[in-house]
Design a protein around this motif. Structure first.
Motif, PDB file in Angstrom:
ATOM      1  N   PRO A  20      73.037  52.847  48.586  1.00  0.00           N
ATOM      2  CA  PRO A  20      71.838  53.511  49.082  1.00  0.00           C
ATOM      3  C   PRO A  20      72.105  54.115  50.460  1.00  0.00           C
ATOM      4  N   PRO A  21      71.495  55.260  50.777  1.00  0.00           N
ATOM      5  CA  PRO A  21      71.679  55.849  52.106  1.00  0.00           C
ATOM      6  C   PRO A  21      71.102  54.927  53.165  1.00  0.00           C
ATOM      7  N   ARG A  22      71.783  54.803  54.287  1.00  0.00           N
ATOM      8  CA  ARG A  22      71.364  53.876  55.327  1.00  0.00           C
ATOM      9  C   ARG A  22      71.000  54.593  56.610  1.00  0.00           C
ATOM     10  N   LEU A  23      70.638  55.872  56.506  1.00  0.00           N
ATOM     11  CA  LEU A  23      70.252  56.630  57.701  1.00  0.00           C
ATOM     12  C   LEU A  23      69.169  57.623  57.309  1.00  0.00           C
ATOM     13  N   LEU A  24      68.068  57.584  58.041  1.00  0.00           N
ATOM     14  CA  LEU A  24      66.938  58.470  57.806  1.00  0.00           C
ATOM     15  C   LEU A  24      66.455  58.971  59.162  1.00  0.00           C
ATOM     16  N   ALA A  25      65.914  60.186  59.203  1.00  0.00           N
ATOM     17  CA  ALA A  25      65.434  60.755  60.461  1.00  0.00           C
ATOM     18  C   ALA A  25      63.989  61.194  60.315  1.00  0.00           C
ATOM     19  N   LEU A  26      63.226  61.000  61.369  1.00  0.00           N
ATOM     20  CA  LEU A  26      61.827  61.415  61.434  1.00  0.00           C
ATOM     21  C   LEU A  26      61.620  62.171  62.742  1.00  0.00           C
ATOM     22  N   ALA A  27      61.208  63.436  62.637  1.00  0.00           N
ATOM     23  CA  ALA A  27      60.999  64.266  63.814  1.00  0.00           C
ATOM     24  C   ALA A  27      59.602  64.858  63.789  1.00  0.00           C
ATOM     25  N   GLY A  28      59.150  65.324  64.940  1.00  0.00           N
ATOM     26  CA  GLY A  28      57.852  65.970  65.014  1.00  0.00           C
ATOM     27  C   GLY A  28      57.490  66.271  66.447  1.00  0.00           C
ATOM     28  N   GLN A 105      76.138  50.084  64.297  1.00  0.00           N
ATOM     29  CA  GLN A 105      75.838  48.660  64.397  1.00  0.00           C
ATOM     30  C   GLN A 105      74.714  48.263  63.436  1.00  0.00           C
ATOM     31  N   ILE A 106      73.695  49.114  63.330  1.00  0.00           N
ATOM     32  CA  ILE A 106      72.577  48.830  62.425  1.00  0.00           C
ATOM     33  C   ILE A 106      73.062  48.828  60.971  1.00  0.00           C
ATOM     34  N   GLN A 107      73.845  49.819  60.631  1.00  0.00           N
ATOM     35  CA  GLN A 107      74.363  49.894  59.263  1.00  0.00           C
ATOM     36  C   GLN A 107      75.272  48.714  58.949  1.00  0.00           C
ATOM     37  N   ALA A 108      76.027  48.255  59.946  1.00  0.00           N
ATOM     38  CA  ALA A 108      76.899  47.105  59.728  1.00  0.00           C
ATOM     39  C   ALA A 108      76.093  45.840  59.442  1.00  0.00           C
ATOM     40  N   ARG A 109      74.852  45.813  59.918  1.00  0.00           N
ATOM     41  CA  ARG A 109      73.976  44.667  59.629  1.00  0.00           C
ATOM     42  C   ARG A 109      73.295  44.821  58.268  1.00  0.00           C
ATOM     43  N   GLY A 110      73.581  45.911  57.567  1.00  0.00           N
ATOM     44  CA  GLY A 110      72.991  46.133  56.263  1.00  0.00           C
ATOM     45  C   GLY A 110      71.579  46.658  56.303  1.00  0.00           C
ATOM     46  N   ARG A 111      71.166  47.194  57.427  1.00  0.00           N
ATOM     47  CA  ARG A 111      69.804  47.682  57.567  1.00  0.00           C
ATOM     48  C   ARG A 111      69.792  49.205  57.640  1.00  0.00           C
ATOM     49  N   LEU A 112      68.617  49.778  57.447  1.00  0.00           N
ATOM     50  CA  LEU A 112      68.439  51.222  57.547  1.00  0.00           C
ATOM     51  C   LEU A 112      68.279  51.611  59.013  1.00  0.00           C
ATOM     52  N   ALA A 113      69.035  52.606  59.456  1.00  0.00           N
ATOM     53  CA  ALA A 113      68.861  53.163  60.795  1.00  0.00           C
ATOM     54  C   ALA A 113      67.875  54.327  60.694  1.00  0.00           C
ATOM     55  N   LEU A 114      66.810  54.269  61.495  1.00  0.00           N
ATOM     56  CA  LEU A 114      65.760  55.280  61.454  1.00  0.00           C
ATOM     57  C   LEU A 114      65.733  56.015  62.791  1.00  0.00           C
ATOM     58  N   LEU A 115      66.188  57.264  62.788  1.00  0.00           N
ATOM     59  CA  LEU A 115      66.164  58.105  63.982  1.00  0.00           C
ATOM     60  C   LEU A 115      64.764  58.691  64.134  1.00  0.00           C
ATOM     61  N   VAL A 116      64.144  58.490  65.302  1.00  0.00           N
ATOM     62  CA  VAL A 116      62.753  58.926  65.482  1.00  0.00           C
ATOM     63  C   VAL A 116      62.585  59.589  66.841  1.00  0.00           C
ATOM     64  N   GLY A 117      62.029  60.794  66.851  1.00  0.00           N
ATOM     65  CA  GLY A 117      61.738  61.400  68.143  1.00  0.00           C
ATOM     66  C   GLY A 117      61.367  62.864  68.064  1.00  0.00           C
ATOM     67  N   GLY A 118      61.248  63.459  69.245  1.00  0.00           N
ATOM     68  CA  GLY A 118      60.850  64.853  69.339  1.00  0.00           C
ATOM     69  C   GLY A 118      61.767  65.693  70.193  1.00  0.00           C
TER      70      GLY A 118
END
Length: 325
Positions: A20-28, A105-118
């Motif tokens: 599964p992809p482990r990186l997602l981005a949210l912008a606005g 580091q987040i991906q190495a922990r098996g978690r999803l990294a969520l990039l968030v910002g503007g």
């Protein structure tokens, strides 16, 4: 909700297709509701948030940046928040280095990294990479400050338009911080800033999708901007700026103090503006920032979710489920 467009990022190789992809981005744009949406996404998908915001990096700048509350920061792991003193600059190149490490580091922990910002330049730099730019030159910067005092920032913006029209086109004539940096780069390197910022698509990180909190109704966003600025004033924003000024080592020329809202509040305290004047100018500057953010965002390859519907967070969650399925 608008339908997701095809992802600009190439699909994984067949051997990795089951992962599964482990990186997602949210912008606005500012005030669009990224904090609430990001917390909902993080809870649903067991994510850690990596802030993509050039103002949230600064400690002691909480009210005017609409920084997540202590409870929100504790509820979900956040990265690249409160990592710099306001007297210290923070560059896009530093952000790329820091964010890349945090994501790994987040991906190495098996978690999803969520990039968030503007901060759209940070997103672009992270996705496409940045060519190494010349370091800040205090002499060139001081000379530009003197020229601005004599001729005004609109005149320097016109000069920038002659040597770097692409950068000038996305900057307001009074955007002193960015005009100064663009001219500093040009005078130091003999190359326009836009050449350094081109990068090469696919050179950097590749999220599964870039979800966009992008209102189709500009009036909806303007109303939220006004309500949030009023809430900041009621929460003691001017007292926050007074405390920063009282330190004695900060000044209006620093990147931190040029952040939208802080720049107007500092000027208000210097010039003795009435509260109504500060409110009017602060809201106007925030609207201009949102307009610039939307211009950047709409030029980026992305999946889009409009946020002017009755349930923007629900729309985002559904789009994320489809992407991460």
């Amino acid at each position: 909700m608008s339908l997701p467009s095809p992802s600009p990022f190439p699909p994984p190789s067949p051997s990795a297709a089951f992962r599964p992809p482990r990186l997602l981005a949210l912008a606005g744009p500012t005030a669009a509701g990224k904090t609430d949406a990001s917390l909902a996404l993080a809870r649903e998908f067991d994510a850690e948030i990596v802030s993509v915001d050039s103002a949230l990096v600064y400690r002691g700048m909480d009210i005017g940046t609409a920084k997540p509350t202590a409870q929100q920061l504790a509820a979900v792991p956040h990265h690249l928040v409160d990592i710099r003193d306001p007297a210290q600059p923070y560059s896009a190149a530093e952000f790329v280095a820091d964010a890349t490490i945090r994501v790994a580091q987040i991906q190495a922990r098996g978690r999803l990294a969520l990039l968030v910002g503007g901060t759209m330049l940070y997103f672009k730099a992270l996705f496409d990479g940045l060519d190494e730019m010349p370091a800040a030159d205090p002499d060139v910067r001081a000379r530009l400050e003197r020229e601005a005092a004599d001729r005004g920032w609109p005149a320097l913006h016109a000069e920038l338009a002659a040597v770097d029209p692409r950068t000038a086109a996305r900057l307001a004539p009074h955007d002193s911080q960015r005009i100064q940096r663009a001219l500093e780069v040009y005078r130091s390197a003999g190359r326009p800033l836009s050449e350094f910022q081109q990068g090469r698509p696919g050179r950097g990180l590749r999220p599964a999708a870039l979800l966009s909190l992008e209102p189709g109704n500009r009036g909806w966003l303007h109303e939220r901007i006004a309500r949030r600025f009023d809430a900041m004033l009621q929460a003691g924003f001017l007292d926050e700026v007074r405390a920063l000024r009282a330190r004695g080592d900060l000044h209006p020329g620093l990147p931190s103090m040029r952040c939208v809202g802080y720049r107007q509040a500092w000027e208000a305290l210097d010039a003795g503006w009435t509260p109504a004047m500060l409110r009017e100018r602060g809201i106007a500057a925030t609207r201009q920032l949102a307009k610039r953010q939307l211009t950047w965002l709409r030029s980026m390859e992305r999946r889009t979710v409009a946020c002017d519907g009755p349930d923007p967070v629900g729309d985002l969650l559904q789009a994320a489920r489809e992407v991460l399925r």
